[in-house]
Design a protein around this motif. Structure first.
Motif, PDB file in Angstrom:
ATOM      1  N   ALA A 112      -0.771  30.961 -35.563  1.00  0.00           N
ATOM      2  CA  ALA A 112       0.356  31.833 -35.219  1.00  0.00           C
ATOM      3  C   ALA A 112      -0.099  33.241 -34.871  1.00  0.00           C
ATOM      4  CB  ALA A 112       1.362  31.871 -36.366  1.00  0.00           C
ATOM      5  N   SER A 169       0.872  35.343 -31.450  1.00  0.00           N
ATOM      6  CA  SER A 169       1.930  36.335 -31.631  1.00  0.00           C
ATOM      7  C   SER A 169       1.388  37.645 -32.167  1.00  0.00           C
ATOM      8  CB  SER A 169       2.994  35.781 -32.586  1.00  0.00           C
ATOM      9  OG  SER A 169       2.441  35.535 -33.871  1.00  0.00           O
ATOM     10  N   PHE A 181      14.187  39.908 -29.444  1.00  0.00           N
ATOM     11  CA  PHE A 181      13.488  39.227 -30.526  1.00  0.00           C
ATOM     12  C   PHE A 181      14.476  39.004 -31.672  1.00  0.00           C
ATOM     13  CE2 PHE A 181      10.125  42.359 -28.925  1.00  0.00           C
ATOM     14  CZ  PHE A 181       9.770  41.525 -27.867  1.00  0.00           C
ATOM     15  N   TYR A 220      15.889  37.972 -35.539  1.00  0.00           N
ATOM     16  CA  TYR A 220      15.520  38.391 -36.900  1.00  0.00           C
ATOM     17  C   TYR A 220      16.428  37.683 -37.897  1.00  0.00           C
ATOM     18  CZ  TYR A 220      14.610  41.158 -41.054  1.00  0.00           C
ATOM     19  OH  TYR A 220      14.274  41.532 -42.319  1.00  0.00           O
ATOM     20  N   VAL A 265       7.026  30.526 -34.836  1.00  0.00           N
ATOM     21  CA  VAL A 265       6.259  30.883 -33.643  1.00  0.00           C
ATOM     22  C   VAL A 265       6.133  29.681 -32.710  1.00  0.00           C
ATOM     23  CG1 VAL A 265       3.963  31.549 -32.818  1.00  0.00           C
ATOM     24  CG2 VAL A 265       5.002  32.762 -34.751  1.00  0.00           C
ATOM     25  N   ARG A 283       9.418  28.710 -30.968  1.00  0.00           N
ATOM     26  CA  ARG A 283       9.715  29.585 -29.828  1.00  0.00           C
ATOM     27  C   ARG A 283       8.829  29.240 -28.636  1.00  0.00           C
ATOM     28  NH1 ARG A 283      13.974  31.527 -28.005  1.00  0.00           N
ATOM     29  NH2 ARG A 283      13.239  29.889 -26.603  1.00  0.00           N
ATOM     30  N   ILE A 324       4.031  35.903 -28.031  1.00  0.00           N
ATOM     31  CA  ILE A 324       5.275  35.959 -28.802  1.00  0.00           C
ATOM     32  C   ILE A 324       5.270  37.149 -29.748  1.00  0.00           C
ATOM     33  CG2 ILE A 324       6.653  34.717 -30.544  1.00  0.00           C
ATOM     34  CD1 ILE A 324       5.547  32.120 -29.265  1.00  0.00           C
ATOM     35  N   ARG A 352       6.564  38.725 -33.311  1.00  0.00           N
ATOM     36  CA  ARG A 352       7.106  38.400 -34.628  1.00  0.00           C
ATOM     37  C   ARG A 352       7.819  39.649 -35.136  1.00  0.00           C
ATOM     38  NH1 ARG A 352       1.781  37.427 -35.837  1.00  0.00           N
ATOM     39  NH2 ARG A 352       1.935  38.834 -37.635  1.00  0.00           N
ATOM     40  N   ARG A 353       9.126  39.614 -35.107  1.00  0.00           N
ATOM     41  CA  ARG A 353       9.892  40.805 -35.469  1.00  0.00           C
ATOM     42  C   ARG A 353      10.038  40.926 -36.977  1.00  0.00           C
ATOM     43  NH1 ARG A 353      16.260  41.722 -34.095  1.00  0.00           N
ATOM     44  NH2 ARG A 353      16.542  43.643 -35.323  1.00  0.00           N
ATOM     45  N   THR A 404      11.507  35.712 -34.000  1.00  0.00           N
ATOM     46  CA  THR A 404      10.555  35.645 -32.894  1.00  0.00           C
ATOM     47  C   THR A 404      11.252  35.781 -31.552  1.00  0.00           C
ATOM     48  OG1 THR A 404      10.725  33.231 -32.789  1.00  0.00           O
ATOM     49  CG2 THR A 404       8.966  34.151 -34.175  1.00  0.00           C
TER      50      THR A 404
END
Length: 368
Positions: free
Chosen positions: A43, A47, A89, A91, A132, A135, A306, A308-309, A342
């Protein structure tokens, strides 16, 4: 103090093997800290972390040109920037708890208690990896809490990808492919590589990113048998040799290797070898019958596909260990919490392929 139970009055101070509850709790806190700092997974190559709800992305470069200078004229100015869209993104908050009765703690060992925590750390890793990969393999758009559209890779949704090096695209451009064969062949991988490279990703030092081909072990076995000029599945002839990394099992060969060997790993993620310009990685996280080619700038690089928020507040980032409702029994109830979502940041930096003989692309449901 009357009416209050102090630490010396705890019903359970230590576990059956003599380890104090406070010591085990401190050990778990340290384990979570180390886990957050050093965990490296597939991941992280796909990302990068961000606190943004969306990223504004220019949809191409204005094609500017110089004018012939006039003795008395004033040069024309650059045109305004091209159109920009916001890639959203998602959450969400995720949590899990451990709960132990006092009788369990009285007879349990520290190993039995910390084993529960290891299971939670594994569940958290699967959460991050799953979000991840979901997405990556799912073209379905969504919407985040700020009403920004959350996109997948280019999927023929009508948005025209930015041009690159004179190459232009149309709104039907799609990075979700079907192999048109029941078995993986070299042409499938080469086609996916071309889709990524034509957008300027994965060109090594020129782009600051490296191509990675990610397979389920079942498909990775096929890749390792490919040789340049030799026919493989579906009548395809491979353009390149698969070159094992130094991490591969010992083997005999009468051929000479020209060029550098692929690395044994990428920051802890083992590399099987290379096919063409792509490093080959296998993972059980990838659903059988699918594979992906993507460009990575390295672990947690902003060039990765990607986002990752995370929550904007540092206190709410990463995996958090929170005491439960019984303050004097920190192991009776403990909460593990992570905020994470994501969204694709670089829509052209990856391509995914479903291996099947015909039909349209279907979102995988297994292993994600």
């Amino acid at each position: 103090m009357p009416g209050f139970a102090d630490q010396g009055q705890l019903l359970i101070n230590e576990l059956a093997d003599g380890v104090r509850l406070t010591d085990v709790y401190a050990e778990i806190q340290r384990a979570v800290e180390v886990y957050n700092q050093h965990k490296t997974t597939v991941a992280s190559l796909l990302s990068y972390p961000t606190t943004q709800a969306a990223a504004p992305i220019a949809q191409g470069l204005a094609q500017e040109h110089f004018d012939v200078a006039s003795e008395f004229g004033t040069p024309t100015a650059l045109n305004p920037p091209v159109d920009v869209i916001k890639l959203g993104f998602q959450y969400a908050d995720w949590d899990k708890a451990t709960r132990f009765t006092w009788k369990f703690l009285r007879d349990a060992t520290s190993e039995q208690v910390t084993d529960r925590v290891r299971n939670l750390l594994d569940a958290d890793a699967r959460l991050v990896q799953g979000l991840v990969l979901q997405r990556l393999f799912d073209p379905t758009p969504g919407e985040n809490d700020f009403a920004h559209t959350v996109y997948g890779l280019w999927n023929g949704d009508g948005i025209v990808p930015p041009s690159y090096m004179g190459r232009t695209f149309t709104g039907s451009h799609d990075h979700y492919l079907v192999s048109q064969g029941a078995e993986l062949d070299s042409g499938d991988v080469e086609a996916a590589v071309r889709l990524v490279v034509e957008h300027g990703y994965g060109l090594g030092a020129d782009s600051g990113s490296q191509l990675v081909a990610l397979f389920n072990p079942a498909e990775a076995e096929h890749v390792q048998s490919w040789r340049a000029g030799e026919e493989n599945a579906n009548g395809q002839t491979a353009r390149f040799d698969f070159i094992p990394s130094a991490n591969a099992p010992t083997y005999l060969t009468q051929s000479s290797i020209v060029g550098a060997l692929p690395p044994t790993d990428v920051d802890g993620v083992p590399v099987l070898g290379s096919y063409g310009k792509a490093w080959v990685i296998e993972s059980m996280l990838v659903p059988a019958g699918y594979f992906a080619v993507f460009a990575t700038g390295g672990p947690d690089s902003e060039q990765n596909v990607i986002a990752r928020r995370m929550h904007p507040s540092p206190a709410w980032q990463g995996l958090r260990l929170i005491e439960g409702n019984w303050a004097k029994y920190p192991l009776v109830e403990s909460f593990f919490q992570r905020g994470l979502g994501t969204g694709v940041r670089h829509r052209g930096a990856a391509a995914v392929v479903q291996i099947k003989a015909s039909g349209s692309y279907e979102v995988p449901t297994a292993n994600l």
